[in-house]
Scaffold this motif. Structure first.
Motif, mmCIF file in Angstrom:
data_model
loop_
_atom_site.group_PDB
_atom_site.id
_atom_site.type_symbol
_atom_site.label_atom_id
_atom_site.label_comp_id
_atom_site.label_asym_id
_atom_site.label_seq_id
_atom_site.Cartn_x
_atom_site.Cartn_y
_atom_site.Cartn_z
ATOM 1 N N ALA A 15 0.790 -1.286 -0.104
ATOM 2 C CA ALA A 15 0.021 0.090 -0.098
ATOM 3 C C ALA A 15 0.933 1.142 -0.283
ATOM 4 O O ALA A 15 0.687 2.313 -0.749
ATOM 5 C CB ALA A 15 -1.172 0.006 0.932
ATOM 6 N N GLN A 16 1.806 1.156 0.959
ATOM 7 C CA GLN A 16 2.734 2.300 0.859
ATOM 8 C C GLN A 16 3.562 2.495 -0.510
ATOM 9 O O GLN A 16 3.906 3.563 -0.996
ATOM 10 C CB GLN A 16 3.883 1.892 2.074
ATOM 11 C CG GLN A 16 4.823 3.392 2.375
ATOM 12 C CD GLN A 16 5.655 3.180 3.712
ATOM 13 O OE1 GLN A 16 5.594 2.104 4.185
ATOM 14 N NE2 GLN A 16 6.394 4.191 3.875
ATOM 15 N N GLY A 17 4.101 1.499 -1.016
ATOM 16 C CA GLY A 17 4.739 1.548 -2.291
ATOM 17 C C GLY A 17 3.725 1.989 -3.246
ATOM 18 O O GLY A 17 4.281 2.799 -4.301
ATOM 19 N N GLY A 18 2.541 1.614 -3.590
ATOM 20 C CA GLY A 18 1.714 2.168 -4.388
ATOM 21 C C GLY A 18 1.379 3.574 -4.257
ATOM 22 O O GLY A 18 1.377 4.313 -5.174
ATOM 23 N N MET A 22 2.306 6.609 -7.001
ATOM 24 C CA MET A 22 1.095 7.586 -7.470
ATOM 25 C C MET A 22 1.583 8.989 -7.050
ATOM 26 O O MET A 22 1.171 9.893 -7.758
ATOM 27 C CB MET A 22 -0.051 7.332 -6.997
ATOM 28 C CG MET A 22 -0.729 6.101 -7.343
ATOM 29 S SD MET A 22 -0.888 5.858 -9.237
ATOM 30 C CE MET A 22 -2.033 7.427 -9.682
ATOM 31 N N LYS A 23 2.438 9.208 -5.977
ATOM 32 C CA LYS A 23 2.736 10.597 -5.577
ATOM 33 C C LYS A 23 3.666 11.054 -6.507
ATOM 34 O O LYS A 23 3.765 12.105 -6.992
ATOM 35 C CB LYS A 23 3.422 10.424 -4.159
ATOM 36 C CG LYS A 23 3.690 11.761 -3.277
ATOM 37 C CD LYS A 23 4.124 11.533 -2.114
ATOM 38 C CE LYS A 23 4.194 13.090 -1.607
ATOM 39 N NZ LYS A 23 4.575 12.729 0.103
ATOM 40 N N ALA A 26 1.813 12.120 -9.647
ATOM 41 C CA ALA A 26 1.125 13.384 -9.664
ATOM 42 C C ALA A 26 2.105 14.376 -9.544
ATOM 43 O O ALA A 26 1.837 15.673 -10.302
ATOM 44 C CB ALA A 26 0.393 13.458 -8.109
ATOM 45 N N THR A 27 3.123 14.338 -8.829
ATOM 46 C CA THR A 27 4.151 15.376 -8.769
ATOM 47 C C THR A 27 4.713 15.519 -10.041
ATOM 48 O O THR A 27 4.891 16.880 -10.563
ATOM 49 C CB THR A 27 5.406 15.208 -7.757
ATOM 50 O OG1 THR A 27 4.639 15.061 -6.318
ATOM 51 C CG2 THR A 27 6.303 16.228 -7.733
ATOM 52 N N GLY A 28 5.289 14.408 -10.549
ATOM 53 C CA GLY A 28 5.746 14.627 -12.150
ATOM 54 C C GLY A 28 4.685 15.397 -13.032
ATOM 55 O O GLY A 28 5.183 15.922 -13.988
ATOM 56 N N GLY A 393 -3.550 7.106 0.799
ATOM 57 C CA GLY A 393 -2.899 7.890 -0.052
ATOM 58 C C GLY A 393 -2.745 7.686 -1.426
ATOM 59 O O GLY A 393 -2.678 8.655 -2.220
ATOM 60 N N ARG A 394 -2.972 6.397 -2.001
ATOM 61 C CA ARG A 394 -3.166 6.180 -3.491
ATOM 62 C C ARG A 394 -4.257 6.832 -4.039
ATOM 63 O O ARG A 394 -4.045 7.311 -4.997
ATOM 64 C CB ARG A 394 -3.027 4.761 -3.891
ATOM 65 C CG ARG A 394 -3.110 4.251 -5.046
ATOM 66 C CD ARG A 394 -3.347 2.762 -5.295
ATOM 67 N NE ARG A 394 -3.158 2.346 -6.605
ATOM 68 C CZ ARG A 394 -2.464 2.295 -7.270
ATOM 69 N NH1 ARG A 394 -1.083 2.312 -7.063
ATOM 70 N NH2 ARG A 394 -2.416 1.770 -8.789
ATOM 71 N N ASP A 395 -5.387 6.668 -3.571
ATOM 72 C CA ASP A 395 -6.647 7.523 -4.120
ATOM 73 C C ASP A 395 -6.375 9.168 -4.013
ATOM 74 O O ASP A 395 -6.769 9.826 -4.618
ATOM 75 C CB ASP A 395 -7.865 7.284 -3.005
ATOM 76 C CG ASP A 395 -7.988 5.481 -3.394
ATOM 77 O OD1 ASP A 395 -7.892 5.101 -4.531
ATOM 78 O OD2 ASP A 395 -8.372 5.075 -2.257
ATOM 79 N N LEU A 396 -5.857 9.671 -2.755
ATOM 80 C CA LEU A 396 -5.531 10.925 -2.757
ATOM 81 C C LEU A 396 -4.673 11.323 -3.886
ATOM 82 O O LEU A 396 -5.061 12.739 -4.538
ATOM 83 C CB LEU A 396 -5.110 11.285 -1.447
ATOM 84 C CG LEU A 396 -5.870 11.124 -0.153
ATOM 85 C CD1 LEU A 396 -5.035 11.717 0.971
ATOM 86 C CD2 LEU A 396 -7.245 11.984 -0.267
ATOM 87 N N GLN A 397 -3.612 10.868 -4.438
ATOM 88 C CA GLN A 397 -2.719 11.157 -5.344
ATOM 89 C C GLN A 397 -3.755 11.091 -6.613
ATOM 90 O O GLN A 397 -3.310 11.851 -7.579
ATOM 91 C CB GLN A 397 -1.471 10.123 -5.557
ATOM 92 C CG GLN A 397 -0.751 10.350 -4.283
ATOM 93 C CD GLN A 397 -0.471 11.469 -3.817
ATOM 94 O OE1 GLN A 397 0.040 12.376 -4.565
ATOM 95 N NE2 GLN A 397 -0.444 11.666 -2.467
#
Length: 421
Positions: A15-18, A22-23, A26-28, A393-397
């Motif tokens: 989950a953390q890796g995913g 995605m972060k 999103a930043t990219g 976090g993945r969905d938030l990204q």
């Protein structure tokens, strides 16, 4: 702290890796939009069509930055700046815990809610289906077997064995066995189940007579006077006694209407009646029962019975396949079929399960709610933030990415309207 934690190489969390991947995306995307904006800004004057690209990139940067701020503000201060109404989750950790506990109380852990949800639950049917067709090599079956075996091994055997043996002895002391014996004997006589017993006694008497002819002859010889022994009459008397007893056993064995058999049956019927209704006989049987229970041999028998039972339970728990393949397995499957087919039994078990669940919630529901609230209160803000961020976090990204794209499209629409106007 472990070596992995000191070096930062902690165990991989999917989950953390995913969320991290995605972060980066999103930043990219935000960085790409900034680069596109700079490029379009230099070409806008020479090539008016680049104005649409510039408008898209500019609005995309605004949308992406706004959503980045909103997402970041949930978990921490953006750029470390103490901006009001940011780091919402760490600052409101206790309130979140209380709200979650209250949500559990109102929607799951109240007797009325549990009773309503359990009304349609078929607990007996589920148990019956599991017993009728248990999973083959599944983890559920092996896990249940291991759990039962562990519980049996972990329990204090002296205390548990003492409780079981005490319960057996107490039950036997409280039960009056005389009427039970009388009713059993009466039923046996009514159904002629006593006949094989009488036949066995007669056969035993015949074999005993054959095996002890010398003893009978010796007794007659010893009890006879010297005159009888001198004349040899003692041998003839002994032969007469033996022959008479042998004829009697043969007649008893072949003639079911023999008077002695009738007398024996009358005696058994009288005994059955006395065991049930004669206070003196019942008192004697009860006294004999108490003496047997108080005897050390009876205690040793109870000990052996408990040890065999415990060993059998452990063996069954450790090897569920062998157990389910034998007679015990057939009995378990029959029980499962009964639970599915017997409507009255099913209703009784389901009603018991509902009452038990409602009672447990009424008794322990408030404690569970308090446990949830106090557990979250006991977490530090970083722990709460990290766990929630890993979970969502993945969905938030995705929100950040969507914000970048939607912002760009809105900017493109606005620019198009300006060009038309």
């Amino acid at each position: 702290m472990t070596l992995l934690e000191r070096t930062g190489l902690t165990r991989f969390n999917p989950a953390q890796g995913g969320a991290r991947g995605m972060k980066i995306i999103a930043t990219g995307s935000l960085v790409v939009m900034a680069g596109v904006f700079l490029l379009a800004n230099t070409l806008d004057d020479a090539y008016p069509a680049w104005g649409f690209v510039k408008a898209f990139a500019e609005a995309a940067m605004v949308g992406g930055l706004a959503d980045w701020f909103a997402v970041t503000a949930l978990f921490r201060h953006p750029l470390g700046l103490p901006i009001p109404h940011t780091a919402i989750i760490p600052r409101n950790k206790d309130r979140i815990g209380d709200t979650l506990a209250q949500f559990l109380r109102e929607n799951f852990l109240t007797p009325s809610v549990v009773a309503r949800r359990m009304r349609g639950a078929d607990v007996a049917g589920a148990i019956g289906r599991f017993l009728t067709d248990p999973p083959g090599e599944g983890r559920l079956r092996q896990g249940a077997s291991s759990l039962i075996a562990s519980i049996l091994e972990a329990l204090d055997q002296e205390r548990l064995g003492g409780m079981v043996k005490g319960a057996i002895a107490g039950r036997m002391k409280a039960m009056e066995v005389s009427p039970l014996l009388g009713k059993s004997l009466d039923a046996a006589i009514t159904e002629d189940r006593h006949v094989p017993v009488l036949d066995a006694v007669i056969n035993w008497a015949s074999r005993t007579l054959d095996a002890n002819e010398d003893l009978i002859r010796g007794m007659v010889h010893d009890k006879s006077g010297w005159v009888v022994r001198f004349t040899g009459l003692d041998a003839r008397v002994a032969d007469g006694i033996i022959d008479g007893l042998r004829r009697l056993t043969v007649e008893l064995a072949t003639d079911v209407n023999h008077p002695l058999r009738a007398k024996a049956e009358d005696s058994l019927a009288a005994l059955a009646w006395d065991l049930q209704y004669d206070e003196a006989v019942r008192s004697k049987v009860e006294s004999a029962k108490q003496d047997i229970i108080a005897n050390k041999a009876f205690g040793d028998w109870i000990d052996g019975l408990w040890e065999k039972t415990r060993a059998g339970l452990l063996k069954s728990a450790r090897d569920p396949d062998a157990t389910m393949a034998g007679r015990f397995g057939e009995a378990v499957r029959a029980l499962g079929a009964t639970l599915q087919e017997d409507a009255r039994l099913k209703a009784t078990i389901n009603q018991f399960a509902r009452r038990a669940m409602v009672g447990a919630v009424a008794t322990y529901g408030a404690g569970i709610v308090t446990l949830v609230s106090e557990t979250i209160r006991g977490w530090d803000a970083r722990t709460v933030t990290g766990r929630l961020e890993n979970a969502v976090g993945r969905d938030l990204q995705y929100i950040r990415i969507n914000g970048t794209l939607v912002g760009g499209l809105v900017g493109l629409v606005i620019h198009s309207v300006e060009m038309v106007a």
